[in-house]
Write a protein that holds these residues in place. Structure first.
Motif, PDB file in Angstrom:
ATOM      1  N   MET A   1       0.843  -1.198   0.000  1.00 12.51           N
ATOM      2  CA  MET A   1       0.000   0.000   0.000  1.00 12.51           C
ATOM      3  C   MET A   1       0.875   1.242   0.000  1.00 12.51           C
ATOM      4  O   MET A   1       1.826   1.345   0.777  1.00 12.51           O
ATOM      5  N   ALA A   2       0.569   2.175  -0.904  1.00 10.22           N
ATOM      6  CA  ALA A   2       1.331   3.410  -0.985  1.00 10.22           C
ATOM      7  C   ALA A   2       1.119   4.256   0.274  1.00 10.22           C
ATOM      8  O   ALA A   2       0.158   4.083   1.018  1.00 10.22           O
ATOM      9  N   ALA A   3       2.032   5.188   0.509  1.00 11.08           N
ATOM     10  CA  ALA A   3       1.955   6.033   1.691  1.00 11.08           C
ATOM     11  C   ALA A   3       0.737   6.946   1.629  1.00 11.08           C
ATOM     12  O   ALA A   3       0.252   7.301   0.561  1.00 11.08           O
ATOM     13  N   VAL A   4       0.239   7.325   2.824  1.00 16.63           N
ATOM     14  CA  VAL A   4      -0.907   8.223   2.906  1.00 16.63           C
ATOM     15  C   VAL A   4      -0.517   9.578   2.317  1.00 16.63           C
ATOM     16  O   VAL A   4       0.496  10.157   2.661  1.00 16.63           O
ATOM     17  N   THR A   5      -1.334  10.095   1.429  1.00 21.07           N
ATOM     18  CA  THR A   5      -1.038  11.344   0.752  1.00 21.07           C
ATOM     19  C   THR A   5      -2.340  11.980   0.289  1.00 21.07           C
ATOM     20  O   THR A   5      -3.349  11.296   0.137  1.00 21.07           O
ATOM     21  N   THR A   6      -2.295  13.305   0.078  1.00 27.10           N
ATOM     22  CA  THR A   6      -3.470  13.955  -0.481  1.00 27.10           C
ATOM     23  C   THR A   6      -3.620  13.646  -1.969  1.00 27.10           C
ATOM     24  O   THR A   6      -4.643  13.941  -2.554  1.00 27.10           O
ATOM     25  N   THR A   7      -2.581  13.073  -2.572  1.00 23.57           N
ATOM     26  CA  THR A   7      -2.639  12.662  -3.973  1.00 23.57           C
ATOM     27  C   THR A   7      -2.510  11.144  -4.030  1.00 23.57           C
ATOM     28  O   THR A   7      -1.414  10.611  -4.147  1.00 23.57           O
ATOM     29  N   PRO A   8      -3.626  10.426  -3.930  1.00 23.87           N
ATOM     30  CA  PRO A   8      -3.554   8.967  -3.928  1.00 23.87           C
ATOM     31  C   PRO A   8      -3.124   8.433  -5.285  1.00 23.87           C
ATOM     32  O   PRO A   8      -3.334   9.066  -6.328  1.00 23.87           O
ATOM     33  N   THR A   9      -2.529   7.264  -5.264  1.00 26.27           N
ATOM     34  CA  THR A   9      -2.165   6.566  -6.493  1.00 26.27           C
ATOM     35  C   THR A   9      -3.250   5.554  -6.810  1.00 26.27           C
ATOM     36  O   THR A   9      -3.519   4.652  -6.011  1.00 26.27           O
ATOM     37  N   ILE A  10      -3.878   5.724  -7.961  1.00 23.33           N
ATOM     38  CA  ILE A  10      -4.981   4.851  -8.352  1.00 23.33           C
ATOM     39  C   ILE A  10      -4.622   4.164  -9.662  1.00 23.33           C
ATOM     40  O   ILE A  10      -4.242   4.828 -10.638  1.00 23.33           O
ATOM     41  N   GLY A  11      -4.739   2.866  -9.685  1.00 20.77           N
ATOM     42  CA  GLY A  11      -4.425   2.098 -10.871  1.00 20.77           C
ATOM     43  C   GLY A  11      -5.666   1.858 -11.719  1.00 20.77           C
ATOM     44  O   GLY A  11      -6.792   1.887 -11.233  1.00 20.77           O
ATOM     45  N   VAL A  12      -5.430   1.626 -13.001  1.00 15.19           N
ATOM     46  CA  VAL A  12      -6.480   1.174 -13.916  1.00 15.19           C
ATOM     47  C   VAL A  12      -6.056  -0.190 -14.443  1.00 15.19           C
ATOM     48  O   VAL A  12      -4.955  -0.328 -15.000  1.00 15.19           O
TER      49      VAL A  12
END
Length: 209
Positions: A1-12
């Motif tokens: 899981m990526a680090a908590v951020t205001t810019t989440p990483t979302i995959g398609v």
């Protein structure tokens, strides 16, 4: 899981379907968007979009790419996932009118009827009022679309067909971190559905931090 951020990483999920349009809509919604074709790439995202396409082909390809079980495991662990059209079929626990041997990933307590609105020539557009998106209707594009035949108590219907013989059928819903639409918001330029999903992913990250 990526680090908590205001810019989440979302995959398609990029094994088949309209991947590019979802990537663009997610970026417009404030996310870092990336493609997912391998288990390691899946493990690195905060949320996932399963795009529209052809659900039987998608089912076969996730197995070929050895993604089926990792996807099921991540969904069961609470990964936020948005499924559009074929992606909605993939997230359903139960499927009607599926091809022989067709499997879903499951996770959402719904029964989905595949190609419920008819063939490609029966594709259409309609204005829908979607809960959580405000007063302006969404211009919904239905292409060989499914609908929700029935839903469990944990499922919150967000939109129903408003006109024609299919009026009343559920075509958007949410169950905790899972979001589905039977229509294609990525092709209209209206990014509110993707913004809603980005917000769901952000909320999930806050709860896990």
């Amino acid at each position: 899981m990526a680090a908590v951020t205001t810019t989440p990483t979302i995959g398609v999920l990029a094994v088949q379907g309209d991947v590019r349009e979802h990537l663009a809509a997610l970026r417009h919604g404030g996310a870092t968007a990336t493609t997912v074709r391998r288990p390691a790439e899946l493990a690195a995202v905060d949320g996932l979009v399963i795009p529209g396409g052809e659900s039987t082909t998608m089912d076969k390809l996730v197995r070929i790419f050895e993604l089926q079980q990792p996807l099921r495991d991540h969904i069961a662990a609470g990964l936020p996932v948005y499924g559009s059209c074929a992606g909605m079929i993939m997230l359903a626990d139960r499927l009607l009118d599926g091809a022989p041997g067709q499997q879903t990933l499951g996770g959402m307590d719904i029964t989905v009827r595949r190609n419920a609105f008819g063939r490609q020539v029966d594709s259409f557009e309609d204005d829908l009022h979607v809960r959580e998106l405000g007063g302006e209707p969404v211009r919904a594009v239905f292409i060989r679309a499914p609908w929700v035949e029935d839903a469990g108590d944990a499922v919150e219907p967000l939109a129903r067909v408003e006109h024609g013989p299919a009026a009343g059928r559920i075509v958007a819903a949410r169950q905790r971190n899972l979001l589905i639409t039977s229509f294609h918001p990525e092709v209209t330029g209206d990014h509110r559905v993707h913004q809603l999903f980005v917000d769901i992913v952000r909320q999930s990250l806050r709860e896990r931090s």
